[in-house]
Design an enzyme around this catalytic site. Structure first.
Site, PDB file in Angstrom:
ATOM      1  N   GLY A  49     -19.631  22.751 -11.563  1.00  0.00           N
ATOM      2  CA  GLY A  49     -19.696  24.057 -12.217  1.00  0.00           C
ATOM      3  C   GLY A  49     -19.840  25.278 -11.315  1.00  0.00           C
ATOM      4  N   ASP A  67     -13.161  18.564 -17.509  1.00  0.00           N
ATOM      5  CA  ASP A  67     -13.320  17.655 -16.364  1.00  0.00           C
ATOM      6  C   ASP A  67     -13.424  16.229 -16.883  1.00  0.00           C
ATOM      7  OD1 ASP A  67     -14.429  18.257 -13.164  1.00  0.00           O
ATOM      8  OD2 ASP A  67     -14.464  16.204 -13.939  1.00  0.00           O
ATOM      9  N   LYS A 151      -5.661  24.324  -6.821  1.00  0.00           N
ATOM     10  CA  LYS A 151      -5.843  23.709  -5.505  1.00  0.00           C
ATOM     11  C   LYS A 151      -4.821  22.585  -5.365  1.00  0.00           C
ATOM     12  CE  LYS A 151      -9.297  20.846  -4.524  1.00  0.00           C
ATOM     13  NZ  LYS A 151     -10.719  20.565  -4.302  1.00  0.00           N
TER      14      LYS A 151
HETATM   15  C1  LIG Z   1     -13.742  19.504  -6.131  1.00  0.00           C
HETATM   16  S1  LIG Z   1     -14.370  19.007  -7.672  1.00  0.00           S
HETATM   17  C2  LIG Z   1     -14.485  20.532  -8.541  1.00  0.00           C
HETATM   18  C3  LIG Z   1     -15.629  21.390  -8.129  1.00  0.00           C
HETATM   19  C4  LIG Z   1     -15.786  22.589  -9.024  1.00  0.00           C
HETATM   20  N1  LIG Z   1     -14.646  23.500  -8.929  1.00  0.00           N
HETATM   21  C5  LIG Z   1     -17.024  23.379  -8.699  1.00  0.00           C
HETATM   22  O1  LIG Z   1     -16.907  24.534  -8.274  1.00  0.00           O
HETATM   23  O2  LIG Z   1     -18.130  22.851  -8.878  1.00  0.00           O
HETATM   24  C6  LIG Z   1     -12.979  18.297  -8.430  1.00  0.00           C
HETATM   25  C7  LIG Z   1     -13.184  17.893  -9.876  1.00  0.00           C
HETATM   26  O3  LIG Z   1     -11.928  17.526 -10.428  1.00  0.00           O
HETATM   27  C8  LIG Z   1     -12.175  16.563 -11.429  1.00  0.00           C
HETATM   28  N2  LIG Z   1     -10.923  15.873 -11.767  1.00  0.00           N
HETATM   29  C9  LIG Z   1     -10.209  15.046 -10.983  1.00  0.00           C
HETATM   30  N3  LIG Z   1      -9.101  14.627 -11.596  1.00  0.00           N
HETATM   31  C10 LIG Z   1      -9.091  15.214 -12.819  1.00  0.00           C
HETATM   32  C11 LIG Z   1      -8.176  15.171 -13.918  1.00  0.00           C
HETATM   33  N4  LIG Z   1      -7.080  14.437 -13.859  1.00  0.00           N
HETATM   34  N5  LIG Z   1      -8.459  15.907 -15.022  1.00  0.00           N
HETATM   35  C12 LIG Z   1      -9.622  16.647 -15.065  1.00  0.00           C
HETATM   36  N6  LIG Z   1     -10.516  16.729 -14.047  1.00  0.00           N
HETATM   37  C13 LIG Z   1     -10.254  16.025 -12.935  1.00  0.00           C
HETATM   38  C14 LIG Z   1     -13.222  15.659 -10.778  1.00  0.00           C
HETATM   39  O4  LIG Z   1     -13.902  14.893 -11.742  1.00  0.00           O
HETATM   40  C15 LIG Z   1     -14.087  16.661 -10.054  1.00  0.00           C
HETATM   41  O5  LIG Z   1     -15.214  17.019 -10.829  1.00  0.00           O
END
Ligand SMILES: C[S@@+](CC[C@H](N)C(=O)[O-])C[C@H]1O[C@@H](n2cnc3c(N)ncnc32)[C@H](O)[C@@H]1O
Length: 200
Positions: A49, A67, A151
Site C-alpha cells: 500500500g 492485488d 512498471k
Molecule cells: C512491488 S509489489 C507492489 C508494491 C506496492 N506498489 C506498494 O507501493 O506497496 C507488487 C505487487 O503486485 C502484486 N501482483 C503480482 N501479480 C499480480 C497480478 N497478476 N494481479 C494483481 N496483483 C499482482 C503482488 O502480489 C505484489 O503485492
C-alpha cells in the site's frame, strides 16, 4: 542472501510508508505531475500500500486497489483481491465503480509484478503479460485525457508493448527512477492523454 534494506527502506520506515516503493511513485509524480485532487484511480499490484498512500493523499478520492495478495485496510480505499488477468477481477472493478457512482477513471497505476525468478527473460515475459492484462482490463474504463503508469521489467518485448498500446494515447514516456535498486531492469511506462474511443 543480499541485504534488501537500503536508504529508501529506512526512509519508508521513518515516514510511515508501507513500502519503499512509495518513493518511486513520488519521483514519478514530481517528474510528470499525473495525480491531482478529485481523480478516480485504479491501482493494480497495490499491496502492501505504499503507492496507495501517495495516491489517496493527492487525489483525496476513493482508490480502487487490486492485488492478488491481501492488503491491510486503508481509509479511502476499496480493495479487490484477485489477479488482474482474471475476468472476475474486471467484473469486480466494474461493479465497484457502479457502487461508487462513477462511469470512468482518470488514471491507472500498476506496480504489479510476481516474485522475480532471477532469470531475466522469464521475469520480463511475465511482467509483459501482467502489463498487457492491465491495459486490456483498464483502458476501456478510462476517461478522455486519462493516464496509465505501468512498471515493466525492460526487455525485447517492451518496444512491441509500447507500439501495441500507444495509439490509444497522445503520448508515451519510458523512464527509470532513482529509488529502484541499482541492478534492477525495471522501467516505468507512462501513457498520457487517453483518446476516447470515438476519436481513435
Ligand atoms: C512491488 S509489489 C507492489 C508494491 C506496492 N506498489 C506498494 O507501493 O506497496 C507488487 C505487487 O503486485 C502484486 N501482483 C503480482 N501479480 C499480480 C497480478 N497478476 N494481479 C494483481 N496483483 C499482482 C503482488 O502480489 C505484489 O503485492
Amino acid at each position: 542472501m543480499p541485504d534488501r534494506r537500503d536508504r529508501y527502506y529506512y526512509l519508508a520506515k521513518k515516514d510511515n510508508y508501507r513500502s519503499r516503493a512509495a518513493f518511486k511513485l513520488m519521483e514519478l509524480q514530481t517528474k510528470y505531475s499525473l495525480f491531482h485532487p478529485g481523480q478516480y484511480i485504479l491501482e493494480v499490484g497495490a499491496s502492501p500500500g505504499g503507492w496507495t498512500q501517495i495516491i489517496t493523499s493527492i487525489t483525496g478520492s476513493t482508490v480502487i486497489a487490486v492485488d492478488v495478495n491481501q492488503m491491510e485496510p486503508m481509509e479511502n480505499v476499496i480493495f479487490i483481491r484477485g489477479r488482474i488477468e482474471d475476468p472476475r477481477t474486471a467484473e469486480a472493478i466494474r461493479s465497484t465503480m457502479q457502487e461508487m457512482g462513477i462511469s470512468s477513471l482518470q488514471g491507472i497505476a500498476s506496480d504489479a509484478m510476481t516474485h522475480t525468478s532471477g532469470k531475466h527473460d522469464i521475469d520480463h515475459a511475465s511482467s509483459y503479460l501482467i502489463c498487457d492484462s492491465v491495459m486490456k482490463t483498464g483502458t476501456p474504463l478510462l476517461d478522455e485525457g486519462a493516464f496509465v503508469i505501468l512498471k515493466q521489467f525492460y526487455g525485447d518485448l517492451t518496444a512491441q508493448f509500447i507500439n501495441k498500446w500507444k495509439n490509444l494515447f497522445r503520448s508515451v514516456h519510458t523512464t527509470k527512477v532513482a529509488a529502484s535498486r541499482d541492478a534492477s531492469s525495471e522501467v516505468y511506462i507512462i501513457f498520457t492523454g487517453y483518446l476516447s474511443r470515438s476519436s481513435t
